[in-house]
Scaffold this motif. Structure first.
Motif, PDB file in Angstrom:
ATOM      1  N   ASP A   9      46.196  -9.094  99.050  1.00 19.96           N
ATOM      2  CA  ASP A   9      45.364  -7.696  98.806  1.00 19.96           C
ATOM      3  C   ASP A   9      44.302  -7.656 100.225  1.00 19.96           C
ATOM      4  OD1 ASP A   9      46.789  -7.447  96.692  1.00 19.96           O
ATOM      5  OD2 ASP A   9      45.493  -8.478  95.592  1.00 19.96           O
ATOM      6  N   GLU A  10      44.332  -8.696  99.854  1.00 24.18           N
ATOM      7  CA  GLU A  10      42.535  -8.842 101.030  1.00 24.18           C
ATOM      8  C   GLU A  10      43.164  -8.739 102.935  1.00 24.18           C
ATOM      9  OE1 GLU A  10      39.450  -9.545 101.048  1.00 24.18           O
ATOM     10  OE2 GLU A  10      39.509  -9.889  98.705  1.00 24.18           O
ATOM     11  N   LEU A  11      44.207  -9.431 103.079  1.00 24.65           N
ATOM     12  CA  LEU A  11      44.627  -8.810 104.393  1.00 24.65           C
ATOM     13  C   LEU A  11      44.892  -7.441 103.878  1.00 24.65           C
ATOM     14  CD1 LEU A  11      47.449 -11.736 104.290  1.00 24.65           C
ATOM     15  CD2 LEU A  11      45.543 -10.968 106.439  1.00 24.65           C
ATOM     16  N   ASP A  12      46.310  -6.458 103.076  1.00 23.48           N
ATOM     17  CA  ASP A  12      45.909  -5.262 102.830  1.00 23.48           C
ATOM     18  C   ASP A  12      45.339  -4.377 103.037  1.00 23.48           C
ATOM     19  OD1 ASP A  12      48.545  -6.351 102.747  1.00 23.48           O
ATOM     20  OD2 ASP A  12      48.447  -5.479 100.578  1.00 23.48           O
ATOM     21  N   ALA A  13      43.774  -4.860 102.906  1.00 24.30           N
ATOM     22  CA  ALA A  13      42.385  -4.778 102.903  1.00 24.30           C
ATOM     23  C   ALA A  13      41.876  -3.895 103.968  1.00 24.30           C
ATOM     24  CB  ALA A  13      41.572  -4.630 101.738  1.00 24.30           C
ATOM     25  N   ALA A  14      42.327  -5.145 104.683  1.00 30.05           N
ATOM     26  CA  ALA A  14      41.685  -5.844 106.657  1.00 30.05           C
ATOM     27  C   ALA A  14      42.825  -4.711 107.248  1.00 30.05           C
ATOM     28  CB  ALA A  14      40.994  -6.971 107.015  1.00 30.05           C
ATOM     29  N   GLY A  15      43.944  -4.241 106.552  1.00 27.82           N
ATOM     30  CA  GLY A  15      44.720  -3.364 107.749  1.00 27.82           C
ATOM     31  C   GLY A  15      45.589  -4.655 107.930  1.00 27.82           C
ATOM     32  N   ILE A  16      45.884  -5.848 108.088  1.00 29.87           N
ATOM     33  CA  ILE A  16      46.522  -7.016 108.698  1.00 29.87           C
ATOM     34  C   ILE A  16      48.333  -7.124 108.479  1.00 29.87           C
ATOM     35  CG2 ILE A  16      46.528  -8.942 108.885  1.00 29.87           C
ATOM     36  CD1 ILE A  16      43.329  -9.220 108.845  1.00 29.87           C
ATOM     37  N   ALA A  17      48.562  -6.972 109.449  1.00 30.51           N
ATOM     38  CA  ALA A  17      50.235  -6.788 108.797  1.00 30.51           C
ATOM     39  C   ALA A  17      51.070  -8.398 108.325  1.00 30.51           C
ATOM     40  CB  ALA A  17      51.383  -6.352 109.828  1.00 30.51           C
ATOM     41  N   TRP A  18      51.561  -9.006 107.450  1.00 32.49           N
ATOM     42  CA  TRP A  18      52.227  -9.727 106.512  1.00 32.49           C
ATOM     43  C   TRP A  18      53.323  -9.585 106.431  1.00 32.49           C
ATOM     44  CZ3 TRP A  18      53.312 -10.403 101.951  1.00 32.49           C
ATOM     45  CH2 TRP A  18      53.147  -9.586 101.061  1.00 32.49           C
ATOM     46  N   SER A  19      53.836 -10.873 106.944  1.00 32.09           N
ATOM     47  CA  SER A  19      55.542 -11.415 105.865  1.00 32.09           C
ATOM     48  C   SER A  19      55.380 -12.514 105.479  1.00 32.09           C
ATOM     49  CB  SER A  19      56.664 -11.414 107.279  1.00 32.09           C
ATOM     50  OG  SER A  19      57.085 -12.000 106.610  1.00 32.09           O
ATOM     51  N   LEU A  20      56.029 -12.735 104.029  1.00 24.88           N
ATOM     52  CA  LEU A  20      55.886 -13.788 103.107  1.00 24.88           C
ATOM     53  C   LEU A  20      57.159 -15.019 103.664  1.00 24.88           C
ATOM     54  CD1 LEU A  20      54.897 -15.244 101.035  1.00 24.88           C
ATOM     55  CD2 LEU A  20      56.366 -14.362  99.718  1.00 24.88           C
ATOM     56  N   TYR A  21      56.688 -16.036 103.868  1.00 21.83           N
ATOM     57  CA  TYR A  21      57.870 -17.685 103.627  1.00 21.83           C
ATOM     58  C   TYR A  21      58.285 -18.279 102.509  1.00 21.83           C
ATOM     59  CZ  TYR A  21      61.059 -21.105 105.251  1.00 21.83           C
ATOM     60  OH  TYR A  21      61.490 -21.752 104.997  1.00 21.83           O
ATOM     61  N   LYS A  31      65.465 -28.668 106.547  1.00 19.51           N
ATOM     62  CA  LYS A  31      65.925 -26.888 106.707  1.00 19.51           C
ATOM     63  C   LYS A  31      64.869 -25.978 106.529  1.00 19.51           C
ATOM     64  CE  LYS A  31      69.852 -23.934 104.851  1.00 19.51           C
ATOM     65  NZ  LYS A  31      68.583 -22.783 105.502  1.00 19.51           N
ATOM     66  N   ASN A  32      64.153 -26.743 105.534  1.00 21.34           N
ATOM     67  CA  ASN A  32      62.563 -25.838 104.897  1.00 21.34           C
ATOM     68  C   ASN A  32      62.000 -25.374 106.387  1.00 21.34           C
ATOM     69  OD1 ASN A  32      61.836 -27.171 101.826  1.00 21.34           O
ATOM     70  ND2 ASN A  32      63.731 -25.535 101.984  1.00 21.34           N
ATOM     71  N   VAL A  33      61.767 -26.106 107.143  1.00 24.60           N
ATOM     72  CA  VAL A  33      60.831 -26.132 108.419  1.00 24.60           C
ATOM     73  C   VAL A  33      61.727 -24.941 109.268  1.00 24.60           C
ATOM     74  CG1 VAL A  33      59.826 -26.793 110.369  1.00 24.60           C
ATOM     75  CG2 VAL A  33      59.944 -27.904 108.272  1.00 24.60           C
ATOM     76  N   GLN A  34      63.034 -25.616 109.298  1.00 29.07           N
ATOM     77  CA  GLN A  34      63.406 -24.485 110.943  1.00 29.07           C
ATOM     78  C   GLN A  34      63.563 -23.229 110.124  1.00 29.07           C
ATOM     79  OE1 GLN A  34      67.208 -27.342 109.910  1.00 29.07           O
ATOM     80  NE2 GLN A  34      66.976 -28.386 112.032  1.00 29.07           N
ATOM     81  N   ASP A  35      64.009 -22.749 108.882  1.00 28.05           N
ATOM     82  CA  ASP A  35      64.305 -21.480 108.380  1.00 28.05           C
ATOM     83  C   ASP A  35      62.626 -20.740 108.950  1.00 28.05           C
ATOM     84  OD1 ASP A  35      66.442 -21.968 107.444  1.00 28.05           O
ATOM     85  OD2 ASP A  35      66.230 -22.232 105.145  1.00 28.05           O
ATOM     86  N   GLY A  36      61.329 -21.437 107.770  1.00 28.75           N
ATOM     87  CA  GLY A  36      60.385 -21.325 108.625  1.00 28.75           C
ATOM     88  C   GLY A  36      59.997 -21.023 110.348  1.00 28.75           C
ATOM     89  N   VAL A  37      60.451 -21.872 110.619  1.00 28.62           N
ATOM     90  CA  VAL A  37      60.488 -21.771 112.165  1.00 28.62           C
ATOM     91  C   VAL A  37      60.985 -20.205 112.490  1.00 28.62           C
ATOM     92  CG1 VAL A  37      61.314 -22.026 114.757  1.00 28.62           C
ATOM     93  CG2 VAL A  37      60.075 -23.763 113.066  1.00 28.62           C
ATOM     94  N   GLU A  38      62.160 -19.539 112.157  1.00 33.24           N
ATOM     95  CA  GLU A  38      63.157 -18.464 112.166  1.00 33.24           C
ATOM     96  C   GLU A  38      62.558 -17.200 111.159  1.00 33.24           C
ATOM     97  OE1 GLU A  38      66.710 -18.623 111.077  1.00 33.24           O
ATOM     98  OE2 GLU A  38      67.050 -20.817 112.417  1.00 33.24           O
ATOM     99  N   ALA A  39      61.597 -17.442 110.282  1.00 36.06           N
ATOM    100  CA  ALA A  39      60.505 -16.500 110.076  1.00 36.06           C
ATOM    101  C   ALA A  39      59.588 -15.877 110.896  1.00 36.06           C
ATOM    102  CB  ALA A  39      60.540 -16.439 108.398  1.00 36.06           C
ATOM    103  N   TYR A  40      58.667 -16.881 110.938  1.00 40.16           N
ATOM    104  CA  TYR A  40      57.473 -16.267 112.254  1.00 40.16           C
ATOM    105  C   TYR A  40      57.921 -15.611 112.754  1.00 40.16           C
ATOM    106  CZ  TYR A  40      53.735 -17.752 114.387  1.00 40.16           C
ATOM    107  OH  TYR A  40      52.582 -17.798 115.625  1.00 40.16           O
ATOM    108  N   GLN A  41      59.039 -16.495 114.100  1.00 38.20           N
ATOM    109  CA  GLN A  41      59.615 -15.698 114.663  1.00 38.20           C
ATOM    110  C   GLN A  41      60.168 -14.118 114.570  1.00 38.20           C
ATOM    111  OE1 GLN A  41      62.425 -18.555 116.339  1.00 38.20           O
ATOM    112  NE2 GLN A  41      60.328 -19.638 117.664  1.00 38.20           N
ATOM    113  N   ALA A  42      61.111 -13.849 114.052  1.00 38.66           N
ATOM    114  CA  ALA A  42      61.675 -12.834 113.075  1.00 38.66           C
ATOM    115  C   ALA A  42      59.977 -11.825 112.873  1.00 38.66           C
ATOM    116  CB  ALA A  42      62.775 -12.600 112.224  1.00 38.66           C
ATOM    117  N   ALA A  43      59.158 -12.162 112.366  1.00 40.75           N
ATOM    118  CA  ALA A  43      58.425 -11.586 111.794  1.00 40.75           C
ATOM    119  C   ALA A  43      57.561 -11.238 113.155  1.00 40.75           C
ATOM    120  CB  ALA A  43      57.341 -12.168 110.716  1.00 40.75           C
ATOM    121  N   GLY A  44      57.225 -11.821 114.356  1.00 38.85           N
ATOM    122  CA  GLY A  44      56.417 -11.281 115.203  1.00 38.85           C
ATOM    123  C   GLY A  44      55.199 -11.571 115.033  1.00 38.85           C
ATOM    124  N   ALA A  45      55.261 -12.562 114.167  1.00 39.88           N
ATOM    125  CA  ALA A  45      54.041 -13.400 113.427  1.00 39.88           C
ATOM    126  C   ALA A  45      52.675 -14.290 114.874  1.00 39.88           C
ATOM    127  CB  ALA A  45      54.217 -14.082 112.802  1.00 39.88           C
TER     128      ALA A  45
END
Length: 299
Positions: free
Chosen positions: A4-16, A26-40
């Protein structure tokens, strides 16, 4: 609250959030992929030790891609770059992963957990807010709290302990002993109070200490127990803590006697051995009071 705070500040986010209680490679590997896919460009790690540890590993690999093989991070890996900018928001009072230089990953293939120690993984910001811990159920409150007590006692009795770390650990033992029962009661009643606040501070202070001097045999055995049986880390630590203290007593009875004092035991007139035994008894009583099983069969 955070999104909610991120939305209020207009900051885009993605959840992993695909993270096991004992996070895997595998949790770590999938997380790295999710981070890169989101352009975080940064991480907000929300949760307990599992989320924090996964976030640390992700952040390290993103900025040190030569360590994409997660197993290569075991021990003290020679990473060159600090992890991506990370804000850690703990929702449990136990691991203190938000302020330590350690993280632990499970290797299901080899049925083991491995510890990574790296000053480059420490989050830039830690938001330790008892309100963020208010949703913890009683069982999780108890197990994470006993994990924090284990950190403090092992840090106080480890061979690397010295005056500065002693200040952190003695106060942490005192805070946890004074507040864990109340924190569990507050979890049961749904009415957060001073116990939650005391535990938030106690686990944080313990983390500031043990991150600089290390832990001991309790954690070594607890990691093995969790790797083989997926036992919650805090429960494993709590069950093994009196055993580890008893095993170590011949070489650190005076230290354990001081632990008894920190836990509120009146040691007047006791020998060092008697006071050490009183510390072990106090740990057993605290575990029992917050309904921690004392043998694996009870889980």
């Amino acid at each position: 609250k955070v999104t909610d705070e991120l939305d209020a500040a207009g900051i885009a986010w993605s959840l992993y959030s695909e993270i096991k209680p004992n996070p895997t490679i595998k949790n770590v590997q999938d997380g790295v992929e999710a981070y890169q896919a989101a352009g975080a460009d940064s991480i907000v790690a929300i949760g307990g030790g599992s989320s924090m540890d996964t976030a640390k590993a992700i952040g390290i690999i993103v900025n040190n891609p030569e360590f994409a093989d997660v197993r290569s991070l075991e021990g003290v890996a020679p990473t060159k770059n600090h992890a991506v900018f990370t804000i850690a928001v703990p929702t449990t009072a136990g691991t203190a992963a938000e302020v330590t230089i350690n993280y632990v990953i499970t290797d299901p293939e080899k049925v083991r957990k491995f510890v990574c120690v790296d000053t480059n993984d420490a989050p830039e910001v830690a938001v330790v807010d008892p309100d963020m811990m208010a949703s913890m159920p009683a069982g999780l409150t108890a197990s994470t709290g006993m994990d924090a007590l284990t950190h403090a006692i092992e840090g106080y009795t480890t061979k690397g302990a010295w005056e500065l770390s002693d200040m952190f650990h003695f106060e942490a033992i005192k805070l946890i002993s004074e507040n864990l029962r109340d924190s569990v009661a507050e979890a049961k009643s749904g009415q957060p109070g001073s116990g939650r606040e005391g535990m938030a501070l106690g686990q944080y202070v313990a983390g500031m200490g043990f991150s600089n001097v290390g832990l001991g045999i309790d954690h070594a055995m607890a990691h093995t127990l969790s790797a083989h049986y997926d036992t919650p880390h805090g429960v494993a630590c709590a069950m093994l803590l009196p055993i580890a203290m008893e095993f170590n007593k011949p070489v650190c009875a005076e230290r354990l006697a001081e632990v008894a004092v920190a836990m509120g035991v009146d040691t007047a007139g006791m020998s060092a051995d008697e006071a050490a035994d009183a510390a072990i008894a106090a740990v057993k009583q605290l575990s029992a009071d917050v309904n921690i099983p004392h043998v694996c069969e009870a889980m």
